[in-house]
Design a protein around this motif. Structure first.
Motif, short mmCIF file in Angstrom:
data_model
loop_
_atom_site.label_atom_id
_atom_site.label_comp_id
_atom_site.label_asym_id
_atom_site.label_seq_id
_atom_site.Cartn_x
_atom_site.Cartn_y
_atom_site.Cartn_z
N ARG A 61 0.82 -1.21 0.00
CA ARG A 61 0.00 0.00 0.00
C ARG A 61 0.86 1.27 0.00
O ARG A 61 0.53 2.25 -0.66
N ILE A 62 1.96 1.25 0.74
CA ILE A 62 2.79 2.45 0.88
C ILE A 62 3.77 2.60 -0.28
O ILE A 62 4.00 3.70 -0.78
N TYR A 63 4.34 1.48 -0.73
CA TYR A 63 5.41 1.55 -1.73
C TYR A 63 4.98 1.01 -3.09
O TYR A 63 5.78 0.43 -3.82
N ASN A 64 3.71 1.18 -3.46
CA ASN A 64 3.27 0.70 -4.77
C ASN A 64 3.72 1.65 -5.88
O ASN A 64 4.36 2.67 -5.62
N THR A 65 3.37 1.33 -7.11
CA THR A 65 3.85 2.11 -8.25
C THR A 65 3.31 3.53 -8.28
O THR A 65 3.88 4.39 -8.94
N PRO A 94 8.22 4.20 -5.19
CA PRO A 94 7.64 2.98 -5.76
C PRO A 94 8.58 1.77 -5.69
O PRO A 94 9.03 1.24 -6.70
N PHE A 95 8.90 1.35 -4.47
CA PHE A 95 9.84 0.25 -4.31
C PHE A 95 9.29 -1.06 -4.88
O PHE A 95 10.04 -1.85 -5.46
N THR A 96 7.99 -1.31 -4.67
CA THR A 96 7.45 -2.58 -5.15
C THR A 96 7.29 -2.62 -6.67
O THR A 96 6.92 -3.65 -7.22
N GLY A 97 7.59 -1.52 -7.35
CA GLY A 97 7.49 -1.49 -8.79
C GLY A 97 8.77 -1.89 -9.50
O GLY A 97 8.83 -1.91 -10.72
N SER A 98 9.82 -2.21 -8.73
CA SER A 98 11.10 -2.60 -9.33
C SER A 98 11.66 -3.81 -8.60
O SER A 98 11.38 -4.03 -7.42
N TRP A 99 12.47 -4.58 -9.31
CA TRP A 99 13.07 -5.77 -8.71
C TRP A 99 13.99 -5.40 -7.56
O TRP A 99 13.96 -6.02 -6.49
N LEU A 100 14.82 -4.36 -7.74
CA LEU A 100 15.75 -3.95 -6.69
C LEU A 100 15.00 -3.43 -5.47
O LEU A 100 15.32 -3.78 -4.33
N GLY A 101 13.99 -2.58 -5.70
CA GLY A 101 13.24 -2.03 -4.59
C GLY A 101 12.53 -3.11 -3.79
O GLY A 101 12.50 -3.08 -2.55
N LEU A 136 5.02 -10.64 -2.59
CA LEU A 136 5.82 -9.67 -3.33
C LEU A 136 6.38 -10.27 -4.62
O LEU A 136 7.22 -9.67 -5.28
N ASN A 137 5.93 -11.49 -4.94
CA ASN A 137 6.24 -12.13 -6.22
C ASN A 137 7.74 -12.35 -6.43
O ASN A 137 8.29 -12.02 -7.48
N LEU A 138 8.37 -12.92 -5.41
CA LEU A 138 9.78 -13.27 -5.50
C LEU A 138 9.93 -14.78 -5.59
O LEU A 138 9.25 -15.53 -4.89
N ASN A 139 10.81 -15.23 -6.44
CA ASN A 139 10.99 -16.65 -6.70
C ASN A 139 12.01 -17.25 -5.74
O ASN A 139 13.13 -17.58 -6.13
N THR A 140 11.61 -17.39 -4.48
CA THR A 140 12.51 -17.92 -3.46
C THR A 140 12.15 -19.36 -3.11
O THR A 140 11.22 -19.95 -3.68
N PHE A 141 12.86 -19.90 -2.15
CA PHE A 141 12.73 -21.31 -1.81
C PHE A 141 11.37 -21.64 -1.18
O PHE A 141 10.80 -22.71 -1.43
N GLY A 142 10.82 -20.73 -0.37
CA GLY A 142 9.54 -20.96 0.28
C GLY A 142 8.40 -21.17 -0.72
O GLY A 142 7.70 -22.20 -0.66
#
Length: 237
Positions: free
Chosen positions: A88-92, A97-104, A185-191
């Protein structure tokens, strides 16, 4: 579960499920990604916790109960609440817009993981600092001309290194199996990979769960070994 994971080949026990899992490129990618995140989380946690615990014990012992209460908050607030706050806070459409980039997104996840591990890391470090005379060590280092950064890096950190390792192993175990942050957050991790595997395969998920358990048990065992070695070294002195 281990028994079931060995029955992939009908009529006999084998490690075929483990071979399939370990040879899966997606397993290698997600596990390696989670390991990198875990190591970065440990570094971030040490940079936050060690100076904080040191300053609180040395200069502001009155606020120590408040700091301990704050470090317990991650055990009370569900991770899903934090993730939706991130979105909600860091959307595009946000200024940041941290959640709008892979690094963010990775930066946000690192801070989220560091927060989840905060109760364990802080208590490990704080317990280690109880065993040393911080005030005397600081005065001795200052009398030799050391600044605050050098005191932390060359005097305090080596004396609580075993406690830091204990917190680091716990942090590693937490990050490796974490699902909520990575999935939402749509990250391709082990979980998320373990959850996906559980919904699409039969024997491989059991093998994967055994591997995850072994990683956690290894972290706990290493923590015990490091602690025992430290105690024996102190006893010899």
């Amino acid at each position: 579960m281990f028994d079931f994971s060995m029955k992939m080949q009908r009529g006999k026990y084998s490690f075929e499920a483990y071979r399939v899992v370990l040879a899966d490129p997606q397993f290698q990618q997600t596990f390696g990604y989670s390991v990198v995140l875990a190591l970065l989380t440990i570094v971030l946690g040490v940079l936050i916790v060690v100076p904080t615990a040191y300053i609180v014990r040395l200069r502001f012992p009155v606020v120590r109960p408040l700091v301990e209460f704050i470090t317990l908050m991650p055990l009370v607030i569900p991770p899903i609440v934090i993730v939706f706050g991130y979105i909600r806070i860091y959307n595009t459409s946000s200024i940041l817009p941290f959640t709008g980039s892979w690094l963010g997104t990775n930066v946000l996840v690192l801070f989220g993981y560091a927060m989840l591990a905060l109760p364990y890391m802080y208590r490990s470090v704080d317990t280690g600092m109880r065993t040393i005379d911080i005030a005397s060590l600081t005065e001795a280092a200052q009398s030799l001309g050391a600044g605050w950064g050098r005191i932390l890096a060359t005097v305090i950190l080596p004396n609580v290194f075993v406690s830091v390792l204990s917190g680091a192993f716990l942090t590693f175990a937490i990050v490796i199996g974490e699902y909520v942050f990575a999935a939402l957050l749509n990250l391709n991790t082990f979980g998320p990979y373990m959850v996906w595997m559980g919904g699409n395969r039969a024997y491989e998920p059991s093998a994967l769960a055994v591997v995850a358990f072994l990683i956690t048990w290894a972290c706990m065992g290493l923590m015990q070994l490091v602690t025992r070695f430290s105690k024996s070294s102190l006893a010899k002195r």
